[in-house]
Design a protein around this motif. Sequence first.
Motif, PDB file in Angstrom:
ATOM      1  N   GLN A 136       0.819  -1.238   0.039  1.00  0.00           N
ATOM      2  CA  GLN A 136       0.043  -0.077   0.039  1.00  0.00           C
ATOM      3  C   GLN A 136       0.830   1.357   0.108  1.00  0.00           C
ATOM      4  OE1 GLN A 136      -2.544   0.325   3.615  1.00  0.00           O
ATOM      5  NE2 GLN A 136      -4.015   1.810   2.531  1.00  0.00           N
ATOM      6  N   ILE A 137       2.015   1.215   0.919  1.00  0.00           N
ATOM      7  CA  ILE A 137       2.488   2.257   1.003  1.00  0.00           C
ATOM      8  C   ILE A 137       3.478   2.588  -0.220  1.00  0.00           C
ATOM      9  CG2 ILE A 137       4.713   3.378   2.163  1.00  0.00           C
ATOM     10  CD1 ILE A 137       3.429   2.491   4.777  1.00  0.00           C
ATOM     11  N   TYR A 138       4.147   1.671  -0.646  1.00  0.00           N
ATOM     12  CA  TYR A 138       4.937   1.843  -2.021  1.00  0.00           C
ATOM     13  C   TYR A 138       3.935   2.066  -3.318  1.00  0.00           C
ATOM     14  CZ  TYR A 138       8.613   0.997  -5.656  1.00  0.00           C
ATOM     15  OH  TYR A 138       9.500   1.001  -6.547  1.00  0.00           O
ATOM     16  N   THR A 193       3.457   5.873  -2.711  1.00  0.00           N
ATOM     17  CA  THR A 193       4.658   6.699  -2.926  1.00  0.00           C
ATOM     18  C   THR A 193       5.576   6.558  -3.891  1.00  0.00           C
ATOM     19  OG1 THR A 193       6.059   5.367  -1.191  1.00  0.00           O
ATOM     20  CG2 THR A 193       4.401   6.806  -0.345  1.00  0.00           C
ATOM     21  N   SER A 197      10.680   5.127   1.575  1.00  0.00           N
ATOM     22  CA  SER A 197       9.316   5.019   2.476  1.00  0.00           C
ATOM     23  C   SER A 197       9.081   3.410   2.969  1.00  0.00           C
ATOM     24  CB  SER A 197       7.912   5.172   1.310  1.00  0.00           C
ATOM     25  OG  SER A 197       7.864   4.334   0.460  1.00  0.00           O
ATOM     26  N   ILE A 207       9.029   2.354   7.418  1.00  0.00           N
ATOM     27  CA  ILE A 207       7.773   1.279   7.876  1.00  0.00           C
ATOM     28  C   ILE A 207       8.601   0.839   9.219  1.00  0.00           C
ATOM     29  CG2 ILE A 207       6.449  -0.711   7.558  1.00  0.00           C
ATOM     30  CD1 ILE A 207       6.259  -0.033   4.852  1.00  0.00           C
ATOM     31  N   VAL A 246       0.032   8.858   3.567  1.00  0.00           N
ATOM     32  CA  VAL A 246       0.641   7.428   4.301  1.00  0.00           C
ATOM     33  C   VAL A 246       0.820   7.820   5.862  1.00  0.00           C
ATOM     34  CG1 VAL A 246       1.451   6.331   2.254  1.00  0.00           C
ATOM     35  CG2 VAL A 246       2.993   7.841   3.631  1.00  0.00           C
ATOM     36  N   TYR A 292       1.536   5.163   9.223  1.00  0.00           N
ATOM     37  CA  TYR A 292       2.971   5.027  10.073  1.00  0.00           C
ATOM     38  C   TYR A 292       2.638   5.325  11.665  1.00  0.00           C
ATOM     39  CZ  TYR A 292       6.032   5.503   5.816  1.00  0.00           C
ATOM     40  OH  TYR A 292       6.580   5.228   4.747  1.00  0.00           O
TER      41      TYR A 292
END
Length: 423
Positions: free
Chosen positions: A47-49, A52, A57, A61, A119, A123
């Motif tokens: 999801q984060i990659y 972003t 990023s 994590i 995001v 975090y």
Amino acid sequence: MKEKKGPETIKHDPYAVLRLPEFRLYISARLCITLAMQIQAVIVGWQIYDITKDPFSLGLIGLAEAIPSIVVSLYAGYLADMVPRKKIIMVVVSVLMLCSAALLYFTLAISNTIALFGVLPIYVIIFISGIARGFMNPAVFSFMPQLVTGKQLYANAITWSSTTWQAASLVGPAIGGLVYGFYGITAAYATDAILVFLSLLSFALIAAKPLPENINPQNLKESLKSGIKFVFGNQVILNAISLDMFAVLFGGAVALLPIFASDILKTGPQGLGFLRAAPAVGSVIMAVWMAYYPITVQAGKKMLWCVAGFGVSLILFGVSTNFWFSLVMLILSGAFDSISVIIRSTLIHTLTPEYMKGRVSSVNSIFVGSSNEIGAFRAGAMAKLLGAVPSVVLGGLITLGVVGVTALKADKLRNLDLEPTTA
């Protein structure tokens, strides 16, 4: 004349601890919570990659989880030696359940949290879960021996506990990737939340255990100092922990798997799930083998060779552009790592007094547990500067260097034999 029975005639029972009902509940709870955390790791990473497209990023994590875990670890170890361990476990698993519920909420149509803040909320939740895991690790580590009937079952209990963890690490990423790929992110986070609840339920069914008798009561400051002093005063424990710490810190490639899956090996979230699961395939196979054939003779030398094998397999994974070869290398890395983990855990449990296990576990968590997350940050930062492939290859080479130095300097670990145990 009567034949004398030697220790070699005593039959080893590989299923001894599995005959204990409370230990079965314990590994069920461990299975569920590990499945949940592995599923969550796959979802959060992808999801984060996906949002972003930044390797750094992914490293953040790990950092978001490691910092709070390290900060609370020593106090968490002290608490695990002063407060009934089940009580701590119930509180922290409840917090983890709330964290999973929050990540699920962020994906619902009624929430525009990610749209507003990007995001950052993810975090924040990872940071909170890091605090919870910092308290959970010493409590779980020191609670497990209270469920078995004597030190002679420690190695057997550790082997099956490790097998359960590795089996969940095998299945969890695959489930996370497949559910995310075929049913969407909301269904994947819902699966995560349900599994955390089942873990909480399993822990609740285990009877509370009294704290072991403390023959030397101390205040907080003295207690923390005694735990650190015990680890640093025992060369075997210190060297084993240090070896694993540096291997994980420099040899870890898991944080970068979304990059390899997306950009190098050209697979989707389904492929990422299988890559995340691959190390656990090797770990499960090796852990089951060790349940039948525990390592006792030349355990230290075998541990060193296996950490070296871990480094070599990661180097070969780093240079691979073939999905199947990469999968095999990750499987081998898990097999080598499993031996090191079981030997280290067995000697820590065996050499540490019961009333100090929370504090010693907290030091172990700072060295080894948190190095997973710091290693993820290291990998992400290095990938940002050099690229994903050089990051993994360089990490593997440094791991080999650490093994070489340890083999030369740590003579007690190098010559370590574990006493054979019987059930």
